[in-house]
Each structure stands twice: as structure tokens, then as C-alpha cells.
Design a protein around this motif. Structure first.
Motif, PDB file in Angstrom:
ATOM      1  N   GLY A 171      77.199  87.929  74.252  1.00  0.00           N
ATOM      2  CA  GLY A 171      76.929  86.962  75.316  1.00  0.00           C
ATOM      3  C   GLY A 171      76.421  85.623  74.843  1.00  0.00           C
ATOM      4  O   GLY A 171      76.102  84.754  75.660  1.00  0.00           O
ATOM      5  N   GLY A 172      76.339  85.429  73.517  1.00  0.00           N
ATOM      6  CA  GLY A 172      75.884  84.148  72.992  1.00  0.00           C
ATOM      7  C   GLY A 172      77.048  83.181  72.826  1.00  0.00           C
ATOM      8  O   GLY A 172      78.210  83.595  72.698  1.00  0.00           O
ATOM      9  N   GLN A 173      76.747  81.890  72.824  1.00  0.00           N
ATOM     10  CA  GLN A 173      77.795  80.889  72.650  1.00  0.00           C
ATOM     11  C   GLN A 173      77.166  79.607  72.129  1.00  0.00           C
ATOM     12  O   GLN A 173      76.241  79.070  72.737  1.00  0.00           O
ATOM     13  N   PHE A 174      77.637  79.119  70.985  1.00  0.00           N
ATOM     14  CA  PHE A 174      77.132  77.865  70.446  1.00  0.00           C
ATOM     15  C   PHE A 174      77.913  76.696  71.030  1.00  0.00           C
ATOM     16  O   PHE A 174      79.131  76.769  71.230  1.00  0.00           O
ATOM     17  N   THR A 175      77.199  75.601  71.277  1.00  0.00           N
ATOM     18  CA  THR A 175      77.850  74.377  71.724  1.00  0.00           C
ATOM     19  C   THR A 175      78.475  73.668  70.531  1.00  0.00           C
ATOM     20  O   THR A 175      78.183  73.984  69.365  1.00  0.00           O
ATOM     21  N   ALA A 176      79.319  72.667  70.825  1.00  0.00           N
ATOM     22  CA  ALA A 176      79.908  71.872  69.744  1.00  0.00           C
ATOM     23  C   ALA A 176      78.824  71.176  68.932  1.00  0.00           C
ATOM     24  O   ALA A 176      78.919  71.067  67.702  1.00  0.00           O
ATOM     25  N   ALA A 177      77.755  70.735  69.611  1.00  0.00           N
ATOM     26  CA  ALA A 177      76.657  70.073  68.902  1.00  0.00           C
ATOM     27  C   ALA A 177      75.926  71.047  67.986  1.00  0.00           C
ATOM     28  O   ALA A 177      75.532  70.679  66.866  1.00  0.00           O
ATOM     29  N   LEU A 237      77.250  73.743  66.571  1.00  0.00           N
ATOM     30  CA  LEU A 237      78.138  74.012  65.439  1.00  0.00           C
ATOM     31  C   LEU A 237      78.104  72.860  64.435  1.00  0.00           C
ATOM     32  O   LEU A 237      78.120  73.074  63.211  1.00  0.00           O
ATOM     33  N   ALA A 238      78.033  71.624  64.940  1.00  0.00           N
ATOM     34  CA  ALA A 238      77.929  70.466  64.044  1.00  0.00           C
ATOM     35  C   ALA A 238      76.609  70.516  63.268  1.00  0.00           C
ATOM     36  O   ALA A 238      76.565  70.194  62.070  1.00  0.00           O
ATOM     37  N   PHE A 239      75.529  70.934  63.934  1.00  0.00           N
ATOM     38  CA  PHE A 239      74.234  71.078  63.261  1.00  0.00           C
ATOM     39  C   PHE A 239      74.312  72.141  62.174  1.00  0.00           C
ATOM     40  O   PHE A 239      73.760  71.945  61.075  1.00  0.00           O
ATOM     41  N   MET A 240      75.009  73.229  62.431  1.00  0.00           N
ATOM     42  CA  MET A 240      75.150  74.281  61.423  1.00  0.00           C
ATOM     43  C   MET A 240      75.875  73.755  60.190  1.00  0.00           C
ATOM     44  O   MET A 240      75.514  74.077  59.055  1.00  0.00           O
ATOM     45  N   ARG A 241      76.867  72.923  60.406  1.00  0.00           N
ATOM     46  CA  ARG A 241      77.584  72.338  59.265  1.00  0.00           C
ATOM     47  C   ARG A 241      76.692  71.361  58.498  1.00  0.00           C
ATOM     48  O   ARG A 241      76.791  71.250  57.270  1.00  0.00           O
ATOM     49  N   GLN A 242      75.807  70.674  59.218  1.00  0.00           N
ATOM     50  CA  GLN A 242      74.852  69.796  58.550  1.00  0.00           C
ATOM     51  C   GLN A 242      73.874  70.597  57.682  1.00  0.00           C
ATOM     52  O   GLN A 242      73.478  70.146  56.605  1.00  0.00           O
ATOM     53  N   CYS A 243      73.519  71.774  58.157  1.00  0.00           N
ATOM     54  CA  CYS A 243      72.641  72.643  57.372  1.00  0.00           C
ATOM     55  C   CYS A 243      73.282  72.983  56.028  1.00  0.00           C
ATOM     56  O   CYS A 243      72.602  73.055  54.998  1.00  0.00           O
ATOM     57  N   VAL A 244      74.597  73.178  56.043  1.00  0.00           N
ATOM     58  CA  VAL A 244      75.320  73.465  54.803  1.00  0.00           C
ATOM     59  C   VAL A 244      75.225  72.258  53.862  1.00  0.00           C
ATOM     60  O   VAL A 244      74.946  72.409  52.658  1.00  0.00           O
ATOM     61  N   ALA A 297      62.579  75.702  62.288  1.00  0.00           N
ATOM     62  CA  ALA A 297      63.179  74.453  62.728  1.00  0.00           C
ATOM     63  C   ALA A 297      64.663  74.646  63.039  1.00  0.00           C
ATOM     64  O   ALA A 297      65.196  74.091  64.008  1.00  0.00           O
ATOM     65  N   ILE A 298      65.345  75.460  62.224  1.00  0.00           N
ATOM     66  CA  ILE A 298      66.760  75.738  62.468  1.00  0.00           C
ATOM     67  C   ILE A 298      66.941  76.512  63.755  1.00  0.00           C
ATOM     68  O   ILE A 298      67.819  76.200  64.579  1.00  0.00           O
ATOM     69  N   LEU A 299      66.088  77.505  63.968  1.00  0.00           N
ATOM     70  CA  LEU A 299      66.178  78.293  65.195  1.00  0.00           C
ATOM     71  C   LEU A 299      65.940  77.447  66.435  1.00  0.00           C
ATOM     72  O   LEU A 299      66.562  77.670  67.475  1.00  0.00           O
ATOM     73  N   THR A 300      65.053  76.458  66.326  1.00  0.00           N
ATOM     74  CA  THR A 300      64.787  75.579  67.465  1.00  0.00           C
ATOM     75  C   THR A 300      66.061  74.894  67.912  1.00  0.00           C
ATOM     76  O   THR A 300      66.294  74.681  69.109  1.00  0.00           O
ATOM     77  N   GLU A 301      66.911  74.518  66.954  1.00  0.00           N
ATOM     78  CA  GLU A 301      68.174  73.837  67.299  1.00  0.00           C
ATOM     79  C   GLU A 301      69.214  74.808  67.840  1.00  0.00           C
ATOM     80  O   GLU A 301      70.107  74.393  68.600  1.00  0.00           O
ATOM     81  N   LEU A 302      69.134  76.071  67.461  1.00  0.00           N
ATOM     82  CA  LEU A 302      70.200  77.019  67.815  1.00  0.00           C
ATOM     83  C   LEU A 302      69.888  77.833  69.074  1.00  0.00           C
ATOM     84  O   LEU A 302      70.777  78.488  69.605  1.00  0.00           O
ATOM     85  N   LEU A 303      68.658  77.815  69.527  1.00  0.00           N
ATOM     86  CA  LEU A 303      68.287  78.599  70.703  1.00  0.00           C
ATOM     87  C   LEU A 303      68.180  77.693  71.920  1.00  0.00           C
ATOM     88  O   LEU A 303      67.506  76.676  71.870  1.00  0.00           O
TER      89      LEU A 303
END
Length: 359
Positions: free
Chosen positions: A314-320, A322-329, A353-359
Motif C-alpha cells: 500500500g505504499g507509493q513514492f511520489t516523483a519528488a 524518487l528524485a530524492f532517493m537518486r540524490q541520496c545515491v 533525515a532520509i526517513l523524514t523525506e520518505l514518510l
């Protein structure tokens, strides 16, 4: 939500000889051992369960304050499956060769020692009641008792900490035959003696992060592969019980302050040892196991978060996002192949800090 193909039981033994200065876990005085009426209350609750566990975990508190006979009664009532992992937490100064042999004969397969440091002055500062020599002796007794899995804890970023203190503690555990090491940063929690009177010489956040990254590097070099943010094991010796938590599978907690997740529903026991013993308290609902819970748990693991499984729950990441996840890389905090998102050790340092952006 929580999968049902594996099942573990956590048994809480809240009794301790004394309270460590950093500890915020629920506990009760246990200088005289674990009262039999409390064990009887655990047996009463275990008798209500008919599902045989793959893992059984005695946590605390100090479970090694039980007698081997008490542990044997609880293991028999829990009725674990053949080959089950059965873990007992212990302090080095509460065991003897005889009790360790008794726990092994009762069925315990995995003994976990709260060593924390090889520096005696540090141990006194923490409120620990053992010495480095006592930890070495206890590990030797565990080897002689025939435990197939011997585990040790290391605390990082302690007052006046240094990489040399970590090196000495790792050497103590490695030479003691540990197959598994937990290494975690000291956190000064509200309600603890350290919170009321902070010790001098605590490292700042940047220094604590450096100690963590050094520990990861040294543990890997010593043959302990990281599989979770604070857990490292020789290949094939990962802790099966805690993996149930991190993979959001079924586990049932028994005893005051114990938590459960069964059939995607989380429950907990009130912090009331007297009420539990008397049978006047009961498990309370805590909420559902959600996709967000799954994300939180999976990002603790080096295996990472499967986006397909997150979506299925039931989870779903937004485009923003997903872009943040790529920035983490790009910043060295993660790897991401568009299917699985994994934090690197540097990413685990800034996990919140990463979780704050993803939740």
C-alpha cells in the motif's frame, strides 16, 4: 501486511541486579533472581498459544538471572519447532559455568552478552557491574558449555571514547568466539541517570558518526558482515529472531512492556510487573502494521527496501521522493537500481533525515 509464514516469541524478563545509567528499558529489582510467581505468569500466558515458534527470545532486563530450571519450563511450554533459534540475554557477571551448562541443556542455542566495553573505567561509568576480565571469562565458559552462537554487544561514542577503546572491545569479543556482534551508539534517553546528570566527555554528533563508520569498517575487516544498522555477523550467523521484526513477520511478546505484531496488528503489555504476575493486566492494541512501518524496518537492513513489496503493502513514492532517493545515491548515502533502495553506512548515520523525506 505482516507475513504469517514465520513466527517468533519474545519473553520479557524485566529483573536486573541494578539499573545501568543509560538504560530506559522497563525493569524491576532482581538481586534475588527471578521470582517463581512471575515465571508461573509467563507459563500461564504461553499455555494460551498453540502456534509453534521458529524463534524464541529471552530479553530483559537480565534473563540470565533465571535458573536453568525456570528457562527449561518456559522453553517446554513455548514448544518451539525443531531447529528453532533460542536466545538468552546475559550479563557477564551473573553467569557461572554451571548455569551456562544448564541453559544449554535446557535448549538455549544462542547466548548474548552485554559486554559494551573492554575498559573497566568505562564500565563503571556506565553502571555496568562486570569487568573486562569477567567478560572474557564468561565468553570462555559459554564456549565450554557448547553454545553454537555466542553474541556480544559494543556501545559506541561513550564518554571520552576513542577508536582504541573500540579496537580493544572488538578484540575481546573476537577472541571470545563471538559469531555475532551488535554495535550501537549511546543515546542519552529521558528518564535515565545519564539524562539527569550527563557525563562529561560525550562526543558530538559528527564524532559519533565517525565512531560508527570506523566500527563498521573494522567489523567488516574482522569478518563480521553488516546486515542491519547495528548488527554484524559471521556469514550464516545472523540473528533470526530480530530479522522477524525487521522483515515485518509475526512475533508475539509476553510480559510487561513486551510488544507484538500478529496478523498485521500491533499490541503491547502495560509496564506493570505486579499486574502481569497477578493476571490483572492484558495486552492492549497499538495499531496496524502499515506500509510505513515496513519502510522503517526495511531501511534498517543492508538488503534494503523492495519498491515492489512496498507498493504491494500500500505504499507509493511520489516523483519528488524518487528524485530524492537518486540524490541520496549521488551523495553516497544509498544505492538504488530503481527496484531496491539500500542505505550505505554513511546513509545509516543520517537515516532519520532520509526517513523524514520518505514518510
Amino acid at each position: 501486511m505482516c507475513k504469517n509464514d514465520f513466527f517468533g516469541i519474545y519473553i520479557h524478563i524485566p529483573y536486573c541486579k541494578s539499573k545501568c545509567r543509560y538504560c530506559d528499558f522497563y525493569s524491576a529489582p532482581g538481586a534475588q533472581g527471578v521470582p517463581q510467581p512471575y515465571v508461573d505468569a509467563l507459563l500461564r500466558e504461553l499455555a494460551k498459544n498453540s502456534r509453534r515458534p521458529d524463534t524464541l527470545y529471552f530479553g530483559g532486563g537480565t534473563p540470565a538471572l533465571m535458573t536453568p530450571e525456570q528457562a527449561a519450563l518456559l522453553i517446554k511450554e513455548a514448544n518451539p519447532l525443531p531447529g528453532a533459534e533460542i536466545t538468552l540475554e546475559a550479563n557477564p557477571d551473573v553467569v557461572t559455568p554451571e548455569t551456562l551448562q544448564g541453559f544449554r541443556a535446557a535448549g538455549v542455542t544462542r547466548i548474548s552478552f552485554g559486554v559494551q566495553s573492554a575498559d573497566d573505567a568505562q564500565l563503571r561509568r556506565l553502571g555496568r557491574t562486570h569487568t573486562a576480565a569477567g567478560a572474557t571469562q564468561a565468553l570462555g565458559w559459554a564456549r565450554e558449555a557448547g553454545f553454537p552462537e555466542i553474541c556480544g554487544d559494543i556501545m559506541l561514542a561513550l564518554p571520552e571514547y576513542s577508536n582504541a577503546e573500540f579496537d580493544r572491545t572488538l578484540a575481546l569479543l573476537q577472541e571470545g568466539g563471538c559469531t555475532h556482534i551488535s554495535a550501537y551508539l549511546l543515546k542519552v534517553e529521558p528518564g535515565t541517570a545519564f539524562y539527569r546528570n550527563p557525563p562529561a566527555g560525550l562526543p558530538d554528533n559528527d564524532a559519533a558518526a565517525d565512531f560508527y563508520l570506523y566500527a563498521v569498517q573494522q567489523l567488516e575487516a574482522a569478518g563480521y558482515r553488516q546486515y542491519e544498522i547495528s548488527n554484524f555477523a559471521k556469514p550464516g550467523h545472523e540473528g533470526r529472531h530480530n530479522l522477524l521484526y525487521w522483515n515485518c513477520r509475526d512475533y508475539w511478546g509476553v510480559g510487561p512492556a513486551a510488544h507484538s505484531c500478529m496478523g498485521s496488528v500491533r499490541r503491547f503489555w502495560p509496564d506493570d510487573v505486579q499486574g502481569f504476575t497477578a493476571g490483572t493486566t492484558a495486552e492492549q492494541p497499538e495499531g496496524d502494521c502499515t506500509a510505513e512501518d515496513f519502510l522503517l524496518m526495511q531501511l534498517r537492513l543492508t538488503s534494503g527496501l523492495s519498491l515492489a513489496e512496498y507498493n504491494r503493502r500500500g505504499g507509493q513514492f511520489t516523483a519528488a521522493q524518487l528524485a530524492f532517493m537518486r540524490q541520496c545515491v549521488q551523495h553516497g548515502y544509498a544505492t538504488f537500481d530503481e527496484h531496491t533502495f539500500r542505505l550505505t553506512p554513511a546513509g545509516m548515520v543520517v537515516q532519520n533525515a532520509i526517513l523524514t523525506e520518505l514518510l
